[in-house]
Design a protein around this motif. Structure first.
Motif, short mmCIF file in Angstrom:
data_model
loop_
_atom_site.label_atom_id
_atom_site.label_comp_id
_atom_site.label_asym_id
_atom_site.label_seq_id
_atom_site.Cartn_x
_atom_site.Cartn_y
_atom_site.Cartn_z
N ALA A 84 20.86 -12.32 44.46
CA ALA A 84 19.76 -13.19 44.04
C ALA A 84 19.73 -14.47 44.88
CB ALA A 84 19.90 -13.54 42.55
N THR A 89 14.97 -16.64 45.32
CA THR A 89 13.82 -16.79 44.45
C THR A 89 14.23 -16.59 43.00
OG1 THR A 89 13.27 -14.44 44.71
CG2 THR A 89 12.18 -16.01 46.19
N VAL A 90 13.50 -17.23 42.11
CA VAL A 90 13.73 -17.06 40.68
C VAL A 90 13.22 -15.68 40.27
CG1 VAL A 90 13.05 -17.90 38.39
CG2 VAL A 90 13.64 -19.52 40.22
N GLY A 91 14.00 -15.01 39.43
CA GLY A 91 13.67 -13.65 39.04
C GLY A 91 12.51 -13.55 38.06
N THR A 92 12.39 -12.39 37.41
CA THR A 92 11.25 -12.12 36.54
C THR A 92 11.62 -12.11 35.06
OG1 THR A 92 11.60 -9.73 36.79
CG2 THR A 92 10.04 -10.81 38.31
N THR A 93 12.89 -11.96 34.73
CA THR A 93 13.28 -11.92 33.32
C THR A 93 14.58 -12.68 33.12
OG1 THR A 93 14.54 -9.84 33.59
CG2 THR A 93 12.21 -9.66 32.94
N VAL A 94 14.71 -13.29 31.95
CA VAL A 94 15.94 -13.96 31.56
C VAL A 94 15.94 -14.07 30.04
CG1 VAL A 94 15.05 -16.33 31.62
CG2 VAL A 94 17.47 -15.91 32.10
N HIS A 118 7.45 -21.50 37.31
CA HIS A 118 7.83 -20.13 37.68
C HIS A 118 7.03 -19.15 36.81
CE1 HIS A 118 11.13 -21.97 39.89
NE2 HIS A 118 11.47 -22.62 38.79
N LEU A 121 8.32 -15.68 35.70
CA LEU A 121 9.54 -15.54 34.89
C LEU A 121 9.17 -15.38 33.42
CD1 LEU A 121 12.63 -15.62 34.66
CD2 LEU A 121 12.47 -18.11 34.45
N ASN A 280 23.20 -18.36 40.44
CA ASN A 280 22.04 -17.49 40.32
C ASN A 280 20.79 -18.34 40.21
OD1 ASN A 280 19.92 -15.95 38.82
ND2 ASN A 280 21.44 -14.32 38.97
N THR A 282 17.90 -17.86 39.02
CA THR A 282 17.15 -17.75 37.77
C THR A 282 17.79 -18.58 36.67
OG1 THR A 282 16.45 -15.51 38.38
CG2 THR A 282 16.19 -16.15 36.08
N THR A 283 19.09 -18.39 36.44
CA THR A 283 19.75 -19.16 35.40
C THR A 283 19.83 -20.64 35.78
OG1 THR A 283 21.93 -18.59 36.34
CG2 THR A 283 21.09 -17.21 34.55
#
Length: 305
Positions: A84, A89-94, A118, A121, A280, A282-283
């Protein structure tokens, strides 16, 4: 070769205590989990679980495999974070687990900001006050917005990284016509009817600890962990409540708040993730949004102690 998904199931069963409980948390049927664990037993050639009353327990071989499982799954998490980070880039799910008392003051503004910054996300938010850090270690959630009261020792599990957000004092809440907003000595609450959380909760334990340190036992007429109910009782003049500052909307009509002047009861709010050597994206974005919301909310909220 060992299937790391089956290893994850073994760890979940060990943590939950039963195949049924593990299946529920994994959104699978108990039969599907049993089949995968049977396949894992065939892979290793030895029993991994044994009956233990109404639950199951690890055999010696199961305990040995679980020790290695923790390291294997941590390596998988590390690999995912590293990839990642390469993408940048920031992901799609968290998935975020948050305390009910933080939803209006921190979680709501943070999710609004994340949606703007975002838009791709999708955040699943679990509002719960039960065992959030354990869910983090099991991989059920990705970020925890949790709390720790200052009189309690640090009980952060191994493999969890904690980022402090802010110190959040409990405020004395009464009906608007029953107080003047000046700081209140804790002993002044000795004769009041109180609305407080159950003693089984972290907040309830912190309140009881503070009262004992002040030399008295509280008159707890209303026991509820619902801060909305506590505020309703206070607004009606039926009780004095002790509520975290971030859980109180400053625009709430009919109440008055005051700090505790002599023995403040303080909780630390924190954001926690599974530890990895590589951050990461995203987090990291979720924690940054939580931190910004916590800081921006302070100047416009109720008076600090």
């Amino acid at each position: 070769m060992l299937d790391f998904r089956r290893l994850h199931m073994l760890r979940t069963v060990a943590a939950r205590g039963s195949i049924a409980a593990a299946a529920q948390s994994l959104a699978l049927s108990a039969g599907a989990v049993s089949q995968q664990l049977s396949a894992l037993r065939r892979d290793v050639g030895v029993e991994l679980l044994r009956p233990d009353g109404r639950t199951v327990a690890l055999t010696e071989a199961g305990r040995v495999l679980l020790e290695h499982t923790d390291r294997i799954l941590a390596a998988v998490q590390e690999a995912e974070s590293a990839l990642a980070a390469v993408k940048g880039t920031v992901g799609t799910t968290v998935t975020l687990a948050a305390l009910p008392s933080t939803v209006s003051g921190i979680v709501g503004p943070a999710l609004t900001a994340l949606g703007s910054d975002h838009p791709q996300l999708v955040v699943t938010c679990l509002v719960t006050d039960q065992a959030q850090l354990r869910e983090l270690t099991l991989g059920t959630v990705d970020v925890v917005l949790g709390q720790r009261y200052h009189h309690l020792p640090d009980a952060t599990p191994r493999g969890v990284e904690v980022s402090p957000l802010l110190d959040d004092p409990l405020l004395v809440v009464t009906a608007a016509d029953q107080g003047d907003g000046r700081p209140v000595a804790l002993r002044d609450l000795a004769t009041r009817s109180l609305a407080v959380p159950p003693p089984t909760t972290d907040c309830g334990q912190a309140i009881l600890h503070a009262f004992r340190q002040a030399g008295f036992a509280p008159t707890s007429r209303y026991i509820t962990a619902d801060t909305g109910a506590q505020l309703t009782l206070a607004r009606a003049g039926l009780a004095t409540a002790l509520v975290p500052r971030t859980a109180i909307d400053p625009a709430t009509p009919g109440i008055r708040t005051a700090p505790i002047e002599d023995r403040p009861i303080m909780r630390q709010l924190f954001a926690a993730t599974r530890h990895t050597e590589t951050a990461n994206p995203t987090t990291t974005a979720v924690i940054a949004a939580l931190r910004t919301a916590a800081r921006q909310g302070l100047p416009t909220r109720l008076p600090a102690t």
